[in-house]
Design a protein around this motif. Sequence first.
Motif, mmCIF file in Angstrom:
data_model
loop_
_atom_site.group_PDB
_atom_site.id
_atom_site.type_symbol
_atom_site.label_atom_id
_atom_site.label_comp_id
_atom_site.label_asym_id
_atom_site.label_seq_id
_atom_site.Cartn_x
_atom_site.Cartn_y
_atom_site.Cartn_z
ATOM 1 N N ALA A 212 0.824 -1.212 0.000
ATOM 2 C CA ALA A 212 0.000 0.000 0.000
ATOM 3 C C ALA A 212 0.860 1.264 0.000
ATOM 4 N N TYR A 213 2.110 1.158 0.435
ATOM 5 C CA TYR A 213 3.009 2.307 0.503
ATOM 6 C C TYR A 213 4.070 2.302 -0.593
ATOM 7 N N ARG A 214 3.955 1.404 -1.536
ATOM 8 C CA ARG A 214 4.936 1.351 -2.617
ATOM 9 C C ARG A 214 4.531 2.231 -3.800
ATOM 10 N N GLN A 215 3.328 2.760 -3.777
ATOM 11 C CA GLN A 215 2.870 3.649 -4.840
ATOM 12 C C GLN A 215 3.547 5.009 -4.673
ATOM 13 N N PRO A 216 4.020 5.595 -5.752
ATOM 14 C CA PRO A 216 4.646 6.917 -5.623
ATOM 15 C C PRO A 216 3.618 7.951 -5.152
ATOM 16 N N SER A 217 4.048 8.772 -4.218
ATOM 17 C CA SER A 217 3.170 9.842 -3.749
ATOM 18 C C SER A 217 4.007 11.099 -3.559
ATOM 19 N N GLU A 218 3.334 12.234 -3.644
ATOM 20 C CA GLU A 218 4.041 13.500 -3.499
ATOM 21 C C GLU A 218 4.519 13.715 -2.072
ATOM 22 N N MET A 219 3.703 13.297 -1.134
ATOM 23 C CA MET A 219 4.007 13.549 0.269
ATOM 24 C C MET A 219 4.000 12.229 1.033
ATOM 25 N N SER B 190 13.131 -4.771 1.987
ATOM 26 C CA SER B 190 11.677 -4.631 1.859
ATOM 27 C C SER B 190 11.159 -3.304 2.383
ATOM 28 N N PHE B 191 11.959 -2.585 3.159
ATOM 29 C CA PHE B 191 11.501 -1.328 3.743
ATOM 30 C C PHE B 191 12.021 -0.115 2.978
ATOM 31 N N GLU B 192 12.663 -0.361 1.849
ATOM 32 C CA GLU B 192 13.163 0.721 1.010
ATOM 33 C C GLU B 192 12.049 1.210 0.086
ATOM 34 N N ASN B 193 12.128 2.470 -0.268
ATOM 35 C CA ASN B 193 11.206 3.080 -1.236
ATOM 36 C C ASN B 193 9.741 2.974 -0.835
ATOM 37 N N LEU B 194 9.482 3.102 0.454
ATOM 38 C CA LEU B 194 8.108 3.162 0.925
ATOM 39 C C LEU B 194 7.700 4.618 1.066
ATOM 40 N N GLY B 195 6.436 4.892 0.847
ATOM 41 C CA GLY B 195 5.930 6.248 1.002
ATOM 42 C C GLY B 195 5.565 6.548 2.446
ATOM 43 N N ILE B 196 6.474 6.219 3.355
ATOM 44 C CA ILE B 196 6.275 6.471 4.786
ATOM 45 C C ILE B 196 7.423 7.352 5.258
ATOM 46 N N TRP B 197 7.077 8.391 5.959
ATOM 47 C CA TRP B 197 8.064 9.319 6.495
ATOM 48 C C TRP B 197 8.913 8.595 7.537
ATOM 49 N N LYS B 198 10.229 8.707 7.425
ATOM 50 C CA LYS B 198 11.133 8.075 8.393
ATOM 51 C C LYS B 198 11.500 9.075 9.466
ATOM 52 N N PRO B 199 11.670 8.648 10.672
ATOM 53 C CA PRO B 199 11.619 7.270 11.159
ATOM 54 C C PRO B 199 10.175 6.803 11.373
ATOM 55 N N PHE B 200 9.986 5.498 11.218
ATOM 56 C CA PHE B 200 8.714 4.874 11.566
ATOM 57 C C PHE B 200 9.009 3.561 12.271
#
Length: 147
Positions: free
Chosen positions: A21-28, A90-100
Amino acid sequence: MEISESVLKEMADVIGQSLDAYRQPSEMPTVTDIHILPVRESGELAVLDDDRELGRSVISELADIPEEEFYDTLESLLGRVLQNLNTQDSFENLGIWKPFSFVLTDDDGDVARELMLIDDDTQLVSQTLMADLDEDLEKFLKELLPD
Protein backbone atom coordinates in the motif's frame (compact mmCIF):
# COMPACT_ATOMS: atom_id res chain seq x y z
CA MET A 1 7.36 -24.03 21.71
CA GLU A 2 8.62 -24.85 18.23
CA ILE A 3 7.31 -22.68 15.39
CA SER A 4 7.59 -23.92 11.83
CA GLU A 5 9.27 -22.05 9.00
CA SER A 6 5.89 -21.88 7.24
CA VAL A 7 4.57 -19.71 10.09
CA LEU A 8 7.48 -17.30 9.68
CA LYS A 9 6.86 -17.25 5.92
CA GLU A 10 3.15 -16.50 6.43
CA MET A 11 4.04 -13.64 8.78
CA ALA A 12 6.54 -12.25 6.28
CA ASP A 13 4.00 -12.55 3.46
CA VAL A 14 1.24 -10.65 5.26
CA ILE A 15 3.65 -7.90 6.36
CA GLY A 16 5.22 -7.64 2.90
CA GLN A 17 1.87 -7.55 1.12
CA SER A 18 0.60 -4.95 3.60
CA LEU A 19 3.52 -2.67 2.78
CA ASP A 20 2.52 -2.73 -0.89
CA ALA A 21 0.00 0.00 0.00
CA TYR A 22 3.01 2.31 0.50
CA ARG A 23 4.94 1.35 -2.62
CA GLN A 24 2.87 3.65 -4.84
CA PRO A 25 4.65 6.92 -5.62
CA SER A 26 3.17 9.84 -3.75
CA GLU A 27 4.04 13.50 -3.50
CA MET A 28 4.01 13.55 0.27
CA PRO A 29 5.10 10.61 2.45
CA THR A 30 2.65 9.41 5.08
CA VAL A 31 3.39 9.87 8.75
CA THR A 32 2.49 6.57 10.40
CA ASP A 33 3.70 3.52 12.26
CA ILE A 34 2.89 -0.06 11.30
CA HIS A 35 0.86 -1.90 13.94
CA ILE A 36 0.78 -5.68 14.10
CA LEU A 37 -2.28 -6.95 15.96
CA PRO A 38 -2.41 -10.65 16.84
CA VAL A 39 -5.56 -12.36 18.10
CA ARG A 40 -4.52 -15.44 20.04
CA GLU A 41 -7.94 -17.14 20.13
CA SER A 42 -8.45 -17.10 16.34
CA GLY A 43 -4.83 -17.03 15.17
CA GLU A 44 -5.45 -13.88 13.17
CA LEU A 45 -2.60 -11.51 12.48
CA ALA A 46 -3.63 -8.07 11.23
CA VAL A 47 -1.31 -5.36 9.94
CA LEU A 48 -2.57 -1.80 10.27
CA ASP A 49 -1.37 1.74 9.95
CA ASP A 50 -2.82 4.55 12.04
CA ASP A 51 -6.02 4.70 9.99
CA ARG A 52 -6.74 1.42 8.21
CA GLU A 53 -6.17 -2.29 7.94
CA LEU A 54 -3.46 -3.13 5.42
CA GLY A 55 -3.56 -6.92 5.59
CA ARG A 56 -4.78 -9.90 7.56
CA SER A 57 -3.95 -13.57 7.72
CA VAL A 58 -5.05 -16.50 9.85
CA ILE A 59 -2.09 -18.39 11.25
CA SER A 60 -3.66 -21.18 13.29
CA GLU A 61 -0.41 -21.98 15.15
CA LEU A 62 -0.67 -18.65 17.00
CA ALA A 63 -3.60 -20.05 18.96
CA ASP A 64 -1.27 -22.78 20.28
CA ILE A 65 1.05 -20.29 22.01
CA PRO A 66 0.38 -20.28 25.77
CA GLU A 67 -1.27 -17.06 26.89
CA GLU A 68 1.47 -16.18 29.39
CA GLU A 69 4.13 -16.46 26.65
CA PHE A 70 2.10 -14.96 23.81
CA TYR A 71 3.61 -11.47 23.44
CA ASP A 72 7.16 -12.56 24.29
CA THR A 73 6.98 -15.32 21.69
CA LEU A 74 5.49 -13.03 19.05
CA GLU A 75 8.09 -10.36 19.77
CA SER A 76 10.83 -12.88 19.06
CA LEU A 77 9.15 -14.32 15.95
CA LEU A 78 8.21 -10.97 14.45
CA GLY A 79 11.66 -9.60 15.26
CA ARG A 80 13.19 -12.40 13.16
CA VAL A 81 10.69 -11.81 10.35
CA LEU A 82 11.34 -8.05 10.31
CA GLN A 83 15.11 -8.56 10.35
CA ASN A 84 14.82 -10.90 7.35
CA LEU A 85 12.59 -8.44 5.48
CA ASN A 86 15.05 -5.67 6.27
CA THR A 87 17.98 -7.62 4.83
CA GLN A 88 15.90 -8.09 1.66
CA ASP A 89 15.46 -4.28 1.46
CA SER A 90 11.68 -4.63 1.86
CA PHE A 91 11.50 -1.33 3.74
CA GLU A 92 13.16 0.72 1.01
CA ASN A 93 11.21 3.08 -1.24
CA LEU A 94 8.11 3.16 0.92
CA GLY A 95 5.93 6.25 1.00
CA ILE A 96 6.28 6.47 4.79
CA TRP A 97 8.06 9.32 6.50
CA LYS A 98 11.13 8.07 8.39
CA PRO A 99 11.62 7.27 11.16
CA PHE A 100 8.71 4.87 11.57
CA SER A 101 8.20 1.86 13.79
CA PHE A 102 6.77 -1.59 13.68
CA VAL A 103 4.87 -2.19 16.92
CA LEU A 104 3.05 -5.16 18.38
CA THR A 105 -0.33 -4.06 19.72
CA ASP A 106 -2.75 -5.72 22.10
CA ASP A 107 -6.53 -6.11 21.81
CA ASP A 108 -7.07 -2.59 23.19
CA GLY A 109 -4.81 -1.04 20.53
CA ASP A 110 -2.07 -0.27 23.06
CA VAL A 111 1.56 -0.93 22.20
CA ALA A 112 2.57 -4.23 23.83
CA ARG A 113 6.09 -4.26 22.34
CA GLU A 114 8.16 -2.08 20.05
CA LEU A 115 9.60 -4.37 17.42
CA MET A 116 11.73 -2.26 15.10
CA LEU A 117 12.49 1.37 14.33
CA ILE A 118 13.35 2.17 10.71
CA ASP A 119 15.34 5.32 9.99
CA ASP A 120 17.36 6.44 6.96
CA ASP A 121 20.66 5.04 8.17
CA THR A 122 19.77 2.68 10.98
CA GLN A 123 17.35 -0.04 11.94
CA LEU A 124 16.94 -0.57 15.64
CA VAL A 125 15.41 -3.76 16.93
CA SER A 126 13.74 -4.31 20.27
CA GLN A 127 15.82 -4.67 23.41
CA THR A 128 14.64 -8.26 23.89
CA LEU A 129 15.91 -9.26 20.47
CA MET A 130 19.18 -7.49 21.12
CA ALA A 131 19.56 -9.36 24.43
CA ASP A 132 19.14 -12.65 22.57
CA LEU A 133 21.78 -11.58 20.07
CA ASP A 134 24.18 -10.72 22.91
CA GLU A 135 23.68 -14.18 24.43
CA ASP A 136 24.26 -15.86 21.07
CA LEU A 137 27.44 -13.83 20.50
CA GLU A 138 28.78 -14.68 23.96
CA LYS A 139 28.11 -18.39 23.38
CA PHE A 140 29.77 -18.23 19.96
CA LEU A 141 32.87 -16.49 21.35
CA LYS A 142 33.20 -19.02 24.18
CA GLU A 143 33.11 -21.88 21.68
CA LEU A 144 35.50 -20.10 19.34
CA LEU A 145 38.00 -19.04 22.00
CA PRO A 146 38.24 -21.74 24.65
CA ASP A 147 39.82 -20.75 27.95
